[in-house]
Design a protein around this motif. Structure first.
Motif, short mmCIF file in Angstrom:
data_model
loop_
_atom_site.label_atom_id
_atom_site.label_comp_id
_atom_site.label_asym_id
_atom_site.label_seq_id
_atom_site.Cartn_x
_atom_site.Cartn_y
_atom_site.Cartn_z
N GLY A 1 0.80 -1.22 0.00
CA GLY A 1 0.00 0.00 0.00
C GLY A 1 0.83 1.27 0.00
O GLY A 1 0.37 2.34 -0.39
N THR A 2 2.09 1.16 0.45
CA THR A 2 3.02 2.30 0.42
C THR A 2 3.85 2.28 -0.85
O THR A 2 4.11 3.32 -1.47
N PRO B 1 1.94 2.98 -4.80
CA PRO B 1 1.68 4.40 -5.11
C PRO B 1 2.98 5.18 -5.33
O PRO B 1 3.03 6.06 -6.20
N PHE C 1 -12.30 -2.23 -3.82
CA PHE C 1 -11.22 -1.48 -4.47
C PHE C 1 -11.66 -1.01 -5.85
O PHE C 1 -11.54 0.17 -6.19
N VAL D 1 -1.91 -5.63 -7.32
CA VAL D 1 -2.31 -6.21 -6.03
C VAL D 1 -2.19 -7.74 -6.08
O VAL D 1 -1.60 -8.36 -5.20
N PHE E 1 -2.11 -4.15 1.52
CA PHE E 1 -2.52 -2.85 1.00
C PHE E 1 -3.47 -2.09 1.91
O PHE E 1 -3.82 -0.95 1.62
N ARG F 1 -9.44 3.27 1.05
CA ARG F 1 -8.36 4.24 1.29
C ARG F 1 -7.26 4.07 0.24
O ARG F 1 -6.74 5.05 -0.30
N TYR F 2 -6.90 2.81 -0.05
CA TYR F 2 -5.84 2.56 -1.03
C TYR F 2 -6.29 3.01 -2.41
O TYR F 2 -5.50 3.59 -3.17
N GLN G 1 -6.01 6.72 -2.71
CA GLN G 1 -4.62 7.13 -2.87
C GLN G 1 -4.12 6.80 -4.27
O GLN G 1 -3.48 7.60 -4.94
N ARG G 2 -4.42 5.62 -4.73
CA ARG G 2 -3.98 5.15 -6.03
C ARG G 2 -4.60 5.97 -7.15
O ARG G 2 -3.96 6.30 -8.13
#
Lengths: 116, 201
Positions: free
Chosen positions: A51-52, A55, B12, B33, B48, B53-54, B57-58
């Motif tokens: 997840g870090t 991105p 997702f 993923v 992830f 939330r992911y 962000q993505r």
């Protein structure tokens, strides 16, 4: 799974240095996400989660420092390989120089552990 | 793949769709993923985190702020056009029954001016990461506010500001509602499948 680290680094330290370290890992040649995470863990930076990492890699790709492509995996699903572009190599050299100056600067302020 | 993993992937994908991310890009993110979890042995949740939330962000990193901006702008357009259209049609039809002249009250003008941004804020709050289950509450709230405003404001501010021929307002109403429906109808004919970027085994 890679072994767990003993130290939990402050989040703001990792956030500050992760991109540079990922660029550094990619300087050794094309590789995929989980392998990058493994190299970071081996270097003692701890476990960097997907997840870090992804991105961050997407940002680097958006900035033209990294490019990616999918390759068929060995007996498994495909893997996304990341490779440093020419611009990425230049950026890495620049940031490495800056990082050296930055760290030198901090050591002028922090007493070295041996001197305590 | 477990049911929990499927639920993760569905959440997702849904969030990415809501943010206007193209199908090919969704496929790319999903394949990342899957590949990472296959290598690490972790579940998507472990590697992830929260899928909404992911995805938020993505989506921000993949498509840049423009995708979210485009979706918000589109939502704003549809809401505003729908409100103008509905108000115009309502005033026009009631005016038609009353000597062919529509009376536009101060409350009607306030509804058209104030309601679209208020609804836009509610919708924007509804789609923040982590709002998942509260989405239906927000939508219900938005609906209640819209109906309350449409019914209440002409009663609270009944002063007639201007009169206009009812037919003109009916025209405004039809054009407004058409403008609101257009982006929705136009998009139905553009397929945007999620494609897997990985080479076949």
């Amino acid at each position: 799974m890679y072994p767990m680290d003993e130290v939990r680094w402050p989040g703001e330290w990792l956030r500050g240095v992760l991109e540079l370290c990922v660029l550094g890992v990619l300087a050794d040649g094309p590789t995929y996400g989980y392998a990058i995470a493994g190299r970071l863990a081996e270097a003692g930076l701890g476990t960097v989660k997907g997840g870090t990492l992804y991105p961050l890699l997407a940002r680097l790709e958006g900035e033209g420092l990294v490019s990616s492509s999918w390759h068929a995996g060995e007996g498994g699903p495909g893997r996304k390989y990341f490779v440093l572009t020419a611009a990425g190599r230049r950026e890495l050299r620049t940031r490495a120089r800056l990082w050296e100056r930055f760290v030198d600067g901090t050591w002028r302020l922090i007493p070295r552990p041996e001197e305590e | 793949m477990t049911k929990a993993d499927d639920a993760w992937r569905d959440a997702f994908v849904l969030e990415l769709r809501l943010r206007g991310v193209p199908g090919t890009v969704i496929g790319e993110a999903l394949a990342e993923v899957d590949a990472h979890c296959a290598d690490s042995g972790q579940t998507p949740a472990e590697a992830f985190g929260d899928p909404v939330r992911y995805a938020a962000q993505r989506a921000g990193d993949i498509a840049g702020p423009t995708a979210l901006g485009r979706t918000t702008l589109r939502a704003w357009w549809i809401q505003t056009a729908a409100i103008v259209g509905a108000e115009g049609l309502w005033l026009g039809l009631t005016g038609l029954l009353d000597r062919g002249q529509a009376q536009i009250r101060l409350g009607d003008l306030l509804t058209v001016i104030v309601l679209p941004p208020v609804l836009a804020v509610i919708v924007a709050l509804a789609f923040r990461p982590g709002m998942g289950r509260r989405l239906s509450v927000m939508v219900a709230l938005a609906f209640a506010v819209a109906i309350g405003a449409a019914v209440g404001s002409p009663l609270l501010w009944p002063r007639v500001v201007v009169e206009a021929p009812a037919l003109i307002l009916i025209l405004v109403g039809v054009v407004g509602l058409g403008a609101a429906l257009w982006p929705i109808l136009a998009e139905r004919h553009r397929p945007d499948p999620i494609t897997d970027p990985r080479p076949p085994r």
